[in-house]
Write an enzyme that holds these catalytic residues in place. Structure first.
Site, mmCIF file in Angstrom:
data_model
loop_
_atom_site.group_PDB
_atom_site.id
_atom_site.type_symbol
_atom_site.label_atom_id
_atom_site.label_comp_id
_atom_site.label_asym_id
_atom_site.label_seq_id
_atom_site.Cartn_x
_atom_site.Cartn_y
_atom_site.Cartn_z
ATOM 1 N N GLU A 185 89.962 21.606 50.590
ATOM 2 C CA GLU A 185 90.085 20.515 51.679
ATOM 3 C C GLU A 185 90.955 19.292 51.108
ATOM 4 O O GLU A 185 91.671 18.624 51.843
ATOM 5 C CB GLU A 185 88.851 20.085 52.482
ATOM 6 C CG GLU A 185 87.998 19.383 51.411
ATOM 7 C CD GLU A 185 86.822 20.166 50.782
ATOM 8 O OE1 GLU A 185 87.072 21.239 50.475
ATOM 9 O OE2 GLU A 185 85.852 19.556 50.527
ATOM 10 N N ARG A 243 78.508 20.383 39.056
ATOM 11 C CA ARG A 243 77.648 20.599 37.621
ATOM 12 C C ARG A 243 77.208 22.131 37.436
ATOM 13 O O ARG A 243 77.150 22.651 36.601
ATOM 14 C CB ARG A 243 76.602 19.669 37.511
ATOM 15 C CG ARG A 243 76.828 18.266 37.584
ATOM 16 C CD ARG A 243 75.776 17.651 37.314
ATOM 17 N NE ARG A 243 75.832 16.080 37.591
ATOM 18 C CZ ARG A 243 76.513 15.187 37.062
ATOM 19 N NH1 ARG A 243 76.964 15.464 35.838
ATOM 20 N NH2 ARG A 243 76.412 13.986 37.410
ATOM 21 N N CYS A 277 82.260 24.805 47.646
ATOM 22 C CA CYS A 277 81.461 24.265 46.504
ATOM 23 C C CYS A 277 80.005 24.744 46.661
ATOM 24 O O CYS A 277 79.469 25.872 46.559
ATOM 25 C CB CYS A 277 81.712 23.012 46.383
ATOM 26 S SG CYS A 277 81.362 22.313 44.791
ATOM 27 N N HIS A 331 87.298 22.477 45.864
ATOM 28 C CA HIS A 331 87.395 21.914 47.240
ATOM 29 C C HIS A 331 88.891 21.963 47.620
ATOM 30 O O HIS A 331 89.774 21.025 47.547
ATOM 31 C CB HIS A 331 87.045 20.497 47.162
ATOM 32 C CG HIS A 331 85.583 20.078 46.989
ATOM 33 N ND1 HIS A 331 84.661 20.210 47.861
ATOM 34 C CD2 HIS A 331 84.852 20.094 45.547
ATOM 35 C CE1 HIS A 331 83.206 19.978 47.460
ATOM 36 N NE2 HIS A 331 83.530 20.091 45.921
HETATM 37 N N1 GLN Z 1 75.499 20.663 43.810
HETATM 38 C C1 GLN Z 1 76.446 21.371 43.650
HETATM 39 C C2 GLN Z 1 76.987 21.462 41.853
HETATM 40 O O1 GLN Z 1 76.881 20.325 41.459
HETATM 41 C C3 GLN Z 1 77.868 21.577 44.464
HETATM 42 C C4 GLN Z 1 78.448 20.371 44.438
HETATM 43 C C5 GLN Z 1 79.294 20.313 45.542
HETATM 44 O O2 GLN Z 1 79.192 21.041 46.651
HETATM 45 N N2 GLN Z 1 80.412 19.294 45.448
HETATM 46 O O3 GLN Z 1 77.245 22.128 41.354
#
Ligand code: GLN
Length: 539
Positions: free
Chosen positions: A517, A470, A387, A515
């Protein structure tokens, strides 16, 4: 009609109630029953998504996009079942539903009261979760410890359900038995008080799981039995052990599964005997060679302590993949901000077999993570970005390979080269301050590009993975990134979003917008984690 097992905690929190529930689930499943598990969190938050991981631990995300407590991750891992929205209950969710119904005149003009309307709503949610999953056993973990003001209404719901279904409800207390250094003896009194408190809520536990540093002896067992009003066979010794995956086996040594079935007048359906699970635990215990994995993050520094809960699914996914190769993972916590300081310490990354940059939010540590990623790319250290880890890998590549010096993510500053940008639909939500449960959440499809590391790992052309973000790779920069050698290895077919990137000529440089994981299971390591560990062992 399903059977309901409520699990409450006594004496103190953090003693493994979630693992106990997960293990009971695994045992019952191994005896041929369909099982689901529910987490009740007594706080007002509607979900866990708005909480800081340092305070609350990891925010786990389900396929249907609920941001919930990390225990739900344990349920999924132990049960090897997907858990859905209905299985996560908070005070906020319950009150929100009741108030909405009242506003819609659905209570026929009567006065809506805390009791019985709130416990009734809890009960109907528990039943619904059981029905939807067609479960024969619904395990319900009541968060917090007995005696807390916050979880009283949930205990009340449990009591009421037992009253209406006396033969279908069981109560288990997970209690803690301290062995104070200066006394050197295991003390049962706190557990006695916990049971008394539970009694005053109208509940008598049927089984007590006695958590302690060491196993329970016969004297303590008898004492708890007499003072807490349970049969000695129903006082289950639950000492600290090497790996959480051994808990179901330990419970079975004490015959817990059969005690539960006997009390509910049920017979074993299938004589499965946790064989796979036993094999896994044997592998874990026999693994001697290690694989050293560094996690460059920031949600683990709390005073003088190091908190691992924020990255629990990442840790478990690393474990599953390492066990697959009969290796013991050694995990190192590397604070991103130290790579921002001088003299530059990033060289130390050479000490590790592989590096993970996990998810995260906000400015702190960003430049340190980018430095770590650059070092891994240039020095061919296996790297897995998750992410935010992928977003920063893109920023790093844009800055240092594509020579877009000002490349950045609009999450952190108004950059001239927004290689990572907010998703269009998120802009309005952020402007209106609608933060709760509004990210791109849950499972989405991802189409895998043939002949990539990801394609070899997944051995599938389309996969489904869970998201929580986001921001995303800005497609305006796709061409220049690709021209310079960044591989767009996975894309969401509906929205053309880049979901996986890879670097060429590198043993393993893979980063995902999703993700992975969250979908790793002990007996089925996630393909990308598996290949990351394979590369880490090799190099
Ligand atoms: N802050 C980033 C976003 O909102 C990544 C989010 C995350 O790592 N879960 O896109």
């Amino acid at each position: 009609m399903a059977k309901y097992i409520f699990v409450a905690g006594g004496v103190m929190s953090g003693i493994g109630k979630g693992i106990a529930v997960s293990s009971i689930g695994r045992i019952l499943k191994s005896k041929g029953f369909r099982v689901t598990a529910i987490k009740i969190d007594p706080y007002i938050n509607v979900d866990a998504g708005t909480m800081n991981p340092i305070e609350h631990g990891e925010v786990f995300v389900t396929d249907d996009g609920i941001e919930c407590d990390q225990d739900v991750g344990n349920y999924e891992r132990f049960l090897d079942e997907d858990i859905y929205t209905d299985n996560y209950i908070t005070t906020g969710r319950v009150y929100q539903a009741v108030i909405n119904r009242e506003r819609n005149l659905e209570y026929d003009g009567r006065c809506v009261e805390v009791v019985p309307d709130i416990p009734n709503e809890v009960i109907s949610r528990i039943k619904r979760a059981g029905r939807k999953t067609k479960s024969e056993f619904v395990l319900v973990e009541i968060g917090g410890t007995v005696g807390e003001y916050q979880n009283m209404l949930f205990l009340e719901a449990a009591r009421m359900l037992k009253l209406s279904h006396p033969k279908d409800v069981l109560f288990i207390l997970v209690s803690y038995l301290p062995v104070p250094n200066m006394i050197g003896e295991m003390k049962t009194k706190p557990t006695q008080y916990a049971v008394r408190t539970l009694n005053s809520a109208g509940i008598q536990p049927n089984i007590i799981l006695a958590r302690s540093a060491v196993a329970l002896d016969e004297i303590r067992k008898k004492k708890i039995s007499v003072f807490c009003n349970v049969a000695p066979q129903d006082v289950i010794s639950a000492p600290d052990i090497e790996t959480i995956y051994e808990v179901p086996l330990n419970f079975e040594k004490e015959n817990l599964g059969n005690r539960i079935l006997k009390k509910l007048d049920l017979k074993i359906k299938k004589k499965k005997d946790l064989r796979d699970w036993r094999k896994l635990v044997k592998t874990i215990k026999n693994a001697k060679e290690t694989v050293k994995i560094g996690i460059v993050g920031k949600y683990f520094e709390t005073g003088k302590f190091c908190l691992m809960d924020s990255y629990i699914s990442v840790i478990e996914a690393v474990k599953h993949a390492s066990y697959f190769f009969n290796k013991k993972p050694e995990i190192f916590w590397l604070s991103a901000s130290k790579y921002e300081k001088k003299p530059v310490q990033v060289e130390e990354l050479k000490k590790y077999d592989g590096i993970i940059v996990p998810g995260g939010f906000g400015n702190r540590g960003i430049e340190g993570k980018i430095k770590a990623i650059k070092f891994c790319r240039e020095n061919k250290i296996p790297f897995l970005g998750l992410c935010l880890g992928m977003q920063l890998a893109v920023v790093e590549f844009a800055r240092n390979v594509c020579k877009l010096k000002n490349a950045g993510s609009t999450e952190f500053s108004k950059t001239k080269e927004p290689v990572i940008d907010v998703m269009p639909e998120q802009k309005t939500l952020l402007k209106e301050k609608k933060y709760g449960g509004t990210m791109r959440l849950g499972a989405y499809k991802c189409k895998i590009k043939p002949k990539t590391i990801s394609a070899r790992a997944y051995e599938k052309s389309t996969v489904s993975e869970r998201h929580r973000h986001r921001y995303e790779l800005n497609n305006d920069y796709k061409e220049i990134l690709e021209k310079n050698g960044l591989v767009m290895a996975g894309k969401n077919p509906e929205k053309d979003l880049v979901e996986i990137i890879e670097a060429e000529n590198h043993p393993f440089f893979v980063a995902t917008q999703f993700h992975p994981e969250f979908k790793s299971r002990p007996l089925r390591p996630h393909p990308l984690f598996r290949e990351f560990i394979r590369a880490s062992i090799k190099t």
